[in-house]
Design an enzyme around this catalytic site. Sequence first.
Site, PDB file in Angstrom:
ATOM      1  N   GLU A 107       0.816  -1.222   0.000  1.00  0.00           N
ATOM      2  CA  GLU A 107       0.000   0.000   0.000  1.00  0.00           C
ATOM      3  C   GLU A 107       0.847   1.267   0.000  1.00  0.00           C
ATOM      4  O   GLU A 107       0.496   2.252  -0.667  1.00  0.00           O
ATOM      5  CB  GLU A 107      -0.908  -0.017   1.237  1.00  0.00           C
ATOM      6  CG  GLU A 107      -1.914   1.104   1.295  1.00  0.00           C
ATOM      7  CD  GLU A 107      -2.800   0.999   2.531  1.00  0.00           C
ATOM      8  OE1 GLU A 107      -3.240   2.049   3.017  1.00  0.00           O
ATOM      9  OE2 GLU A 107      -3.048  -0.125   3.012  1.00  0.00           O
ATOM     10  N   ASP A 108       1.987   1.280   0.727  1.00  0.00           N
ATOM     11  CA  ASP A 108       2.729   2.524   0.951  1.00  0.00           C
ATOM     12  C   ASP A 108       4.101   2.588   0.273  1.00  0.00           C
ATOM     13  O   ASP A 108       4.803   3.588   0.407  1.00  0.00           O
ATOM     14  CB  ASP A 108       2.920   2.746   2.458  1.00  0.00           C
ATOM     15  CG  ASP A 108       1.601   3.009   3.166  1.00  0.00           C
ATOM     16  OD1 ASP A 108       0.645   3.412   2.493  1.00  0.00           O
ATOM     17  OD2 ASP A 108       1.529   2.792   4.392  1.00  0.00           O
TER      18      ASP A 108
END
Length: 721
Positions: free
Chosen positions: A96-97
């Site tokens: 996600e990051d």
Amino acid sequence: MELPVIQRIGQALRTQRVAREYGMEPLAKLLAEYLPQDLIADVRRAYEFGAQEHAGQSRTSGEPYIFHPLAVARILAEMRMDATTLIAAILHDVIEDTGVSKDEVATRFGKDVAALVDGVSKIDKIEGMTRAERQAESFRKLLLAMTQDLRVILIKLADRLHNLRTLNAMTPEKRRRIASETLDIYAPIAQRLGIHTIRVELEDLAFAHLYPKRYATLAQNVARQMGDAKKLVKDVETRLSKHLRDEGIGATVVGRDKNIYSVYQKMRAKKLRLLKVMDLLGFRLIVSKVDDCYRALGVVHHVYKPVPGYFDDYIANSKGNGYQSLHTTCVAPGGHKIEVQIRTREMHHVAEAGIAAHWQYKLGDSKAQVAPQLRAREWLKNLFDVFGSEASTDFMEGVKVDLFPDEVYVFTPKGDIRQLPKGATPIDFAYSVHSELGDRCVAARIDGSLEPLNTPMRSGQTIEVITARHARPNAAWLHFVKTAKARSHIRTFLKNQREDEAVRLGRRLLEIALRDLKVPISVLREERAEALLKSLGLQDVEELYATIGTGERLAPLVARRLLPESAAGEAPNRSGEASVLAIEGTEGLVLDYGRCCRPIPGDEIRGNVSIGRGIVVHRTDCHHAKARPEDWVPLVWSETVQGDFLCQLLLRAENKRGLLAEVTAEIASAEASIENVQMPDRAGGEAVEMRFLLAVKNRTHLARVMRRLRLIDGVERVART
């Protein structure tokens, strides 16, 4: 010294403290208590990869980001989770990051880890999707991943728990939003999955951030009350331990701490003062065998007098999350009430860890530990069976409705047990047995007595559902059913019924419009119809009918678009008169009757096309029927019109004893039904006015009712309004 320098020093001190508490070395030391060195090496490798990918990223508090995944892994390590879960916890934000893909995670750490990390990752931002829709879609993705591997939710709950522990760095608005979401979704999920340890901390932390003043006041008073009761708690522990020993029962007796949020909930639900709630002290008895649970119950009731009606056997009838215990309430010296929970050590592990118990070291694969997982999978399967096709936001609301912490246990006529949410009705019971039984339900017998369908059921009752062949679900049921399954089936039926009715009505309206234009209905099978459907973005003719029936499109305009270009500007028909739609009274949900004028068969009528409601029928003399003539559809009553129709009567009469009884008797004799009656203040002098909402067949039937009412002695006026 400059302010930024002070901030950097504070951040460095915080980072050192977090590193000591949540760094890799403290985690490795904890893992050494139950994992072999080769698996600890795999966890360390995941840490090194995660630290590399999150390098340069910081949390809002200023600490390096990698300490958050390490803290999540530590929470799971304290629950004795397996190495695969711990590796996924350390990597849970890399997809996600960072720029890491799912495939890369799978290549480095295996497909199971990649699936867990992907399941926890939120969906990417999509243009046109609101924040609420994105959140709901991410939640659906999470639950879908849970159907493949339940460890996904354990990582998510640990992630949420650490976020709550460090929430003070966020803005007040964000703290409130996250806390509210936790109490609405994540704490109830932890309850549903039986993970007591995480659920309690989630609730208390979220409550503290959502209502900080209430939490502080309650926490202070609870601590003081528990301090005052220390001697009583010690005396009860000592006395029960002695009597259990005398009976040859090996047991651990401990007083239970109060969960601040549960105290708050109990105060709100029962409208109690804090002292009343704190009068109930909690104790837990842990024994070796199931037989010892019931023997220990006898000892407790011998030592302390039980309170009638406050005993629950969750061993014979375990809760939906697999929880098992005996619960009883007794009176201790001084009149204090004590709550006692009795369970085996194995039941205690399951009660504290829920689905996590299966993965815990030393607990093996016994049936008792597998049962919570099986229940969780069954719950998830039911959720997707019921709400799988719903929009993401509706899916999320459905899950919220389904997350009930309290249950009732009722019996079928054959003696089978059905577990339902507290407050569930016979309709919920019927749908839990079979959807067809719920659809055809008309009445219910509870313990042999006929009861209304909205009657809340109580544990131990026997429910018999009475059905009728042509019965159908009622929209009013949605106001009192409690289960997601019942609510979903009722909504689906009503939606399908409305769509079917809209298709039938739309077909009739379009046929009339085409007849006015001298166009045969066969045109709908030609290329022109296909081109029209494509331009309107519709799949087929049935969908076109539905949009006309619900008022989204006007039939005359659709019919004109089906004309050849040369004929598009011609008059509707040679006489200049448009064909009219005959109202049969069976159009149901897509045809409504104006409450302003209450039309009934025999009245001259016209229809207003209303988006989403279909056609709204008005009397031609209604003030609403005089504006915007382009929105109106000519209507007549069919010769075969069916059903009862509502109309309103005003009756003015001399006020005398028994007047209302006499009026209602005459209405009943005329075979009309009274739906509502209002009696405003006296109209002046000794006169009184009554307003009746009646169900009649037509104007002739209404005239018969009015004639009978005018013959009553003292009646001055009877008029339709």
